[in-house]
Design a protein around this motif. Structure first.
Motif, PDB file in Angstrom:
ATOM      1  N   ARG A 245       0.921  -1.240  -0.010  1.00  0.00           N
ATOM      2  CA  ARG A 245       0.050   0.024  -0.014  1.00  0.00           C
ATOM      3  C   ARG A 245       0.951   1.263   0.000  1.00  0.00           C
ATOM      4  N   GLN A 246       1.787   1.384   0.974  1.00  0.00           N
ATOM      5  CA  GLN A 246       2.755   2.474   0.914  1.00  0.00           C
ATOM      6  C   GLN A 246       3.550   2.568  -0.307  1.00  0.00           C
ATOM      7  N   MET A 248       2.624   1.691  -3.394  1.00  0.00           N
ATOM      8  CA  MET A 248       1.727   2.212  -4.391  1.00  0.00           C
ATOM      9  C   MET A 248       1.726   3.631  -4.189  1.00  0.00           C
ATOM     10  N   ILE A 249       1.232   4.064  -2.988  1.00  0.00           N
ATOM     11  CA  ILE A 249       1.045   5.576  -2.652  1.00  0.00           C
ATOM     12  C   ILE A 249       2.264   6.225  -2.856  1.00  0.00           C
ATOM     13  N   ILE A 251       4.845   5.457  -5.291  1.00  0.00           N
ATOM     14  CA  ILE A 251       4.955   5.564  -6.668  1.00  0.00           C
ATOM     15  C   ILE A 251       4.188   6.696  -7.359  1.00  0.00           C
ATOM     16  N   GLY A 252       2.531   6.411  -6.732  1.00  0.00           N
ATOM     17  CA  GLY A 252       1.495   7.195  -7.395  1.00  0.00           C
ATOM     18  C   GLY A 252       1.805   8.722  -7.154  1.00  0.00           C
ATOM     19  N   VAL A 340      10.458  -4.081 -10.369  1.00  0.00           N
ATOM     20  CA  VAL A 340       9.358  -2.828 -10.567  1.00  0.00           C
ATOM     21  C   VAL A 340       7.925  -3.356 -10.389  1.00  0.00           C
ATOM     22  N   GLY A 341       7.501  -4.753 -11.195  1.00  0.00           N
ATOM     23  CA  GLY A 341       6.539  -5.229 -11.255  1.00  0.00           C
ATOM     24  C   GLY A 341       5.780  -5.374  -9.735  1.00  0.00           C
ATOM     25  N   VAL A 344       4.655  -1.846  -8.382  1.00  0.00           N
ATOM     26  CA  VAL A 344       3.594  -1.398  -8.861  1.00  0.00           C
ATOM     27  C   VAL A 344       2.257  -2.300  -8.535  1.00  0.00           C
ATOM     28  N   GLY A 345       2.624  -3.477  -8.014  1.00  0.00           N
ATOM     29  CA  GLY A 345       1.351  -4.243  -7.774  1.00  0.00           C
ATOM     30  C   GLY A 345       0.973  -5.180  -8.859  1.00  0.00           C
ATOM     31  N   LEU A 346       1.949  -5.459  -9.823  1.00  0.00           N
ATOM     32  CA  LEU A 346       1.685  -6.293 -10.828  1.00  0.00           C
ATOM     33  C   LEU A 346       2.065  -7.868 -10.466  1.00  0.00           C
TER      34      LEU A 346
END
Lengths: 385, 610
Positions: A245-246, A248-249, A251-252, A340-341, A344-346
């Protein structure tokens, strides 16, 4: 000079740029932290300098000689070290990966690829090497160290090695059916695993049924948790899902242009602890500070580096060189893609470092050594064996 | 190039390269989604976890008197606070211990032990971690000097300044101004929006309370950046707090001081009003308290002392104390009667008492005033005359006259306390006592006794209306548009009553009420008896209307055609002797503070006249 003409400068440039970015990243991540982290960029630079020396030496040396004389002892040595780390290694975060000051599994990646290249790239191979026998040998040469790595447990390393192994078998024209079978089995296995966890952890499933399904899933509890978090990222934002979660936050919130070097909040405010923000999750720090633009620059550099290795493989003087270059390129790419995947949650979270950017020194040296051998393949492509 | 025909893996090379590019493309597409499409969402989620909005207190506007002097202002209050982030340890208890140690070390420097307990520290770590913890509030200059000298040896400590209310005049107009307290602020923008709010000053009584929203100003906003554990990392001001505007009262400090000086040592109240505009010039209630004792927090002992005091200093007698108006009500009875058709020259003979059924109402002169008309009866404050007059006019006439003067309902004063008092009638009495309205009740009411109750503020309004013929809504703020309601009486009717009230101060019961006042004054005394037996006592009144005068050839005040100032006064003194003896001289002094004193010659003439 003829040698200079044969040097793959694209690879050299990409590598140096990546070293520069990596050092900047560690400098930035460390500076935002307590004093203990401030000097880490210097250590990284020193390691990179050592790596460059190794790179130059290996590039200068004829890769054929290196593979011929070094690959077998290196492979054997790697096996010994992998056994040793299981017996003697210090336990950190629930895994035995460290032997004294380095991680044997990082070095073993290079040793396995070098030895596989040496075996399947031999000049006049016996017929069995390209058929079932060779397939079996390859599986054994890859499987034994992979199993040892898995026991650490280091699923990431094993997974990153697998594509390199398959690419090498494929390029070496080893028994196609076996490779196909392995691919199919791998795909089915992964699908079955994900399906089982998905079914077991679905909201509303009774504990008994969950137990019954998970009994057949060969994953350790922490791995199971990661797969579960990957499938259901929002179930436990403070616990298992916290990191992703952190990530993604972070990177986003980089947005298009990023917050600026050294201004990332995820790192400076410790939402990702330093143990991972400077290692496996350093991409998050980088992406937050440099934004989408920076991410694309970094990915382009990695693409350049990997493709340059494939280019070297294409122009290699012999199969040994081609197999090594291809295998190493795939290994490098697998690290980039998986790291990287997962950020970014891939992909599920796996502990794989991002080449050049993560602060691990063993891995930096391993990668630069591998690139050195690849460069040697480029430099020595026109020489007679 | 090596084109070893047999060498395998050629296609694999470009397949792998294409695979790399495809993989990078997948990552790039995903990154585009995460970093471009959901960037705003991520920024928001980042803000939710790392940003804390802090509502900062705005300095409160001052309250200013007519002459510009400050009645309620602000002073800088210096506190020393400690910031927890300088003491971060792995565990909370270690952090707390570090803070404790630092506070103890700082205590030696400041020279005063801190009231902060270990529990306070733990609570601070749990609830207000990112904010400074105040260790010493309201630090004196010596302590501050000692602290500043050693500030570098005390990392983590900081000086915090905020404004506290101060009332430079102390008790003066205390009940009017009111006081403030500190309270947890209401978040301006919803519940979630602000994580922390400064304790804000809030008006608790008086003008401070009524005009709280005006005085308070607009709170500012600061943004705290907190780390994963909640420690403050950085702080920026987003919106500067906006000071509240000053409030200008109509209050005349000179008149107010005069009124309070007259009430000194008594229980009672005095209201002085501009009869033409309704502006309140003085608003005194005695005994008073010092509102500075309520700042920054009202200590329990102080509050209990005030609330248990039998003199009730917290009671605002001026607009919240309801008293029987006594004889000050008689002009209203007179108007009711005259309005209902009875001639002002109607004569009734006072024999010392008024017989109403079995009840005998005594007059102040036991042997009787003899024949009286409306004017002389007002002058003498003759009870039997007004009992008779009221009875002749009837309950409805008296009640509606009382209501026309604004009795029995709030005055509309811009103030939290505005008691209605009581104008009783048949319905009210049945409702309240379950008993019908007797003729005795009317007789009692006609002389301002019985169940009738009014506040000094209401009676000041009555006095003003008697003088001007217009009932003014009282106003505390200067320069507001006046609100005036004409009385339902003719000038002729009012003129008769004014003549009577002029006779009151010219030589009647209230002759001490206007002695040597350089103004044309009419007035009425009142001595209301309350309680019975041992608790029997008298509340003494004087109401007056005064206007700027012209001076005749003899120097005596003469009514001017267009008076410059028109003032109404009402004063009540509890447990006095009589309206004329106790209260009238006090009102006289208040009037002098407004209009000044006449020279000695006219005063002699006045005495001769009396």
């Amino acid at each position: 000079m003829d040698v200079l003409r044969r040097v793959n400068w694209v690879q050299v440039a990409a590598m140096l740029l990546l070293v520069a970015i990596g050092t900047t990243c560690i400098w930035s991540a460390g500076n935002a932290r307590e004093a203990a982290f401030h000097g880490m960029w210097k250590a990284n630079l020193r390691t990179a300098a050592l790596g460059l020396a190794i790179y130059a030496a290996l590039a200068w040396a004829d890769y054929r000689k290196v593979l011929q004389w070094v690959s077998l002892p290196a492979y054997a040595g790697a096996l010994v070290l992998l056994v040793a780390v299981l017996a003697l290694g210090s336990e950190i975060y629930g895994g035995r990966r460290w032997l004294w000051f380095f991680q044997p599994s990082e070095i073993s990646k290079l040793c396995i690829i070098a030895f596989l290249a040496q075996v399947f790239g031999m000049k006049e191979p016996p017929a069995w090497l390209r058929s079932v026998g060779g397939f079996g040998l390859g599986c054994a040469l890859f499987g034994i160290p992979a199993l040892l790595v898995l026991m650490e447990p280091d699923l990431g390393t094993a997974l990153a090695l697998a594509p390199a192994f398959l690419v090498m078998l494929l390029a070496g024209r080893v028994w196609r059916r076996g490779i196909t079978a392995l691919l199919v089995a791998g795909a089915l296995g992964a699908a079955a695993l994900l399906g089982a966890v998905h079914e077991a952890e679905r909201p509303g499933v009774t504990p008994e049924r969950r137990e019954a399904i998970l009994r057949h899933v060969p994953l350790k509890p922490h791995q199971l948790k990661r797969v579960k978090t990957f499938l259901y990222p929002d179930t436990d934002p403070a616990g298992a899902g916290y990191t992703i979660r952190q990530a993604m936050i972070a990177i986003g919130s980089g947005g298009f242009a990023g917050r600026g070097i050294g201004k990332g909040e995820t790192n400076s405010l410790k939402y990702l602890p330093p143990s991972i923000s400077m290692n496996d999750f350093i991409f998050c720090v980088y992406a937050e500070e440099t934004g989408f633009v920076g991410s694309l620059v970094l990915l382009s550099l990695f693409a350049t580096l990997c493709v340059s290795c494939a280019w070297i493989a294409w122009g290699a003087a012999d199969l040994r060189g081609r197999l090594f270059a291809l295998g190493f390129a795939t290994l490098l790419f697998a690290h980039v893609y998986v790291n990287v995947g997962m950020s970014v949650g891939l992909l599920p979270i796996t502990g794989l470092p991002l080449p050049f950017i993560s602060s691990g020194r063993t891995f930096l040296l391993t990668v630069m050594a591998g690139l050195g051998i690849t460069q040697s393949i480029s430099i020595h492509k026109e020489e007679e064996t | 190039m090596n084109d070893a025909i047999d060498m395998p893996g050629g296609p694999a090379c470009w397949m792998v390269a294409v695979g790399f590019l495809a993989g990078i493309a997948v990552l790039a597409v995903r990154l585009e989604r995460v970093q471009i499409d959901s960037a705003a969402d991520s920024r928001r989620r980042m803000a939710v976890q790392s940003e804390r909005r802090v509502q900062t207190d705005a300095p409160r506007g001052r309250i200013i008197a007519r002459d510009g002097s400050v009645i309620a202002g602000n002073r800088a209050s210096v506190s020393i606070a400690v910031n927890a982030e300088s003491f971060q340890k792995r565990t909370w208890s270690d952090t707390a211990a570090g803070i404790r140690e630092a506070i103890d070390a700082a205590s030696a420097v400041v020279g005063r032990p801190s009231p902060v307990t270990d529990r306070d520290i733990m609570r601070h770590l749990k609830q207000t971690l990112a904010r400074p913890l105040v260790v010493w509030r309201d630090v004196g200059p010596d302590e501050l000097a000692r602290f500043s000298e050693h500030e570098l040896d005390l990392p983590g400590f900081a000086v915090v300044e905020r404004e506290e209310r101060v009332y430079p005049n102390g008790r003066l107009a205390a009940h009017l101004v009111g006081y403030v307290g500190r309270d947890r602020a209401e978040s301006v923008a919803g519940d979630e929006a602000f994580r922390y709010c400064d304790m804000e000053m809030r008006g608790r009584s008086g003008v401070e309370y009524y005009y709280d929203g005006y005085l308070r100003g607009v709170p500012g906003e600061r943004r705290l950046l907190v780390d994963a554990r909640g420690f403050a990392h950085d702080e920026t001001t987003i919106v500067e707090a906006k000071r509240g505007p000053d409030l200008e009262l109509a209050l005349d400090l000179g008149v107010q001081s005069a009124a309070e000086a007259q009430l000194e040592g008594h229980k009672g109240a005095c209201v002085v009003m501009d009869a033409a505009t309704g502006e309140v010039l003085a608003f005194a209630s005695a005994p008073a308290y010092d509102p500075n004792e309520f700042v920054p927090v009202l200590r329990k002992a102080v509050y209990e002392g005030l609330s248990k005091d039998p003199a009730k200093p917290l009671l605002n007698r001026a607009s919240g104390g309801t008293y029987a108006p006594g004889s000050t009500f008689k002009p209203i009875t007179a108007l009711a009667a005259v309005h209902s058709g009875i001639s002002p020259s109607f004569t009734y003979e006072c024999i010392g008492y008024y017989q109403c059924g079995k009840m005998k109402i005594r007059c102040s002169r036991t042997w009787g005033h003899g024949p009286e008309n409306v004017m002389t009866a007002l002058r003498d404050s003759c009870n039997p005359y007004f009992c008779y007059l009221g009875t002749a006019a009837g309950t409805n006439a008296v009640v509606s006259a009382a209501r026309a003067f604004g009795l029995g309902s709030g005055t509309g004063l811009d103030f939290p306390t505005d008691a209605a008092g009581v104008v009783p009638d048949d319905a009210w009495k049945r409702d309240r006592y379950g008993e019908r309205w007797f003729p005795g009740d009317l007789a009692q009411m006609s002389m301002g006794q019985g169940m009738l109750l009014a506040t000094p503020l209401q009676m000041a309004r009555v006095a003003g209306a008697l003088g001007t013929g217009l009932l003014a809504t009282p106003r505390l703020i200067a320069g507001m548009a006046p609100e005036l309601k004409p009385l339902p009486f003719t000038e002729r009717e009012l003129g008769a009553v004014r003549e009577g009230m002029r006779m009151v101060v010219a030589g009647g019961t209230g002759k001490k009420g206007a002695e040597n006042v350089d103004a044309w004054v009419i007035g009425k005394t009142g001595t209301a008896e309350v309680g019975a037996g041992a608790t029997r006592r008298k509340n003494t009144w004087f109401i007056a209307y005064a206007e700027t005068c012209e001076h005749g050839a003899d120097g005596r005040p003469r009514r001017a055609a267009f008076p410059e100032r028109r003032i109404a006064v009402a004063m009540v003194v509890e447990n006095g002797e009589s309206g004329g003896g106790t209260t009238a001289p006090k009102v006289c002094e208040v009037l002098k503070s407004v209009f000044g004193t006449l020279g000695p010659e006219p005063s002699e003439a006045g005495k001769e006249d009396a």
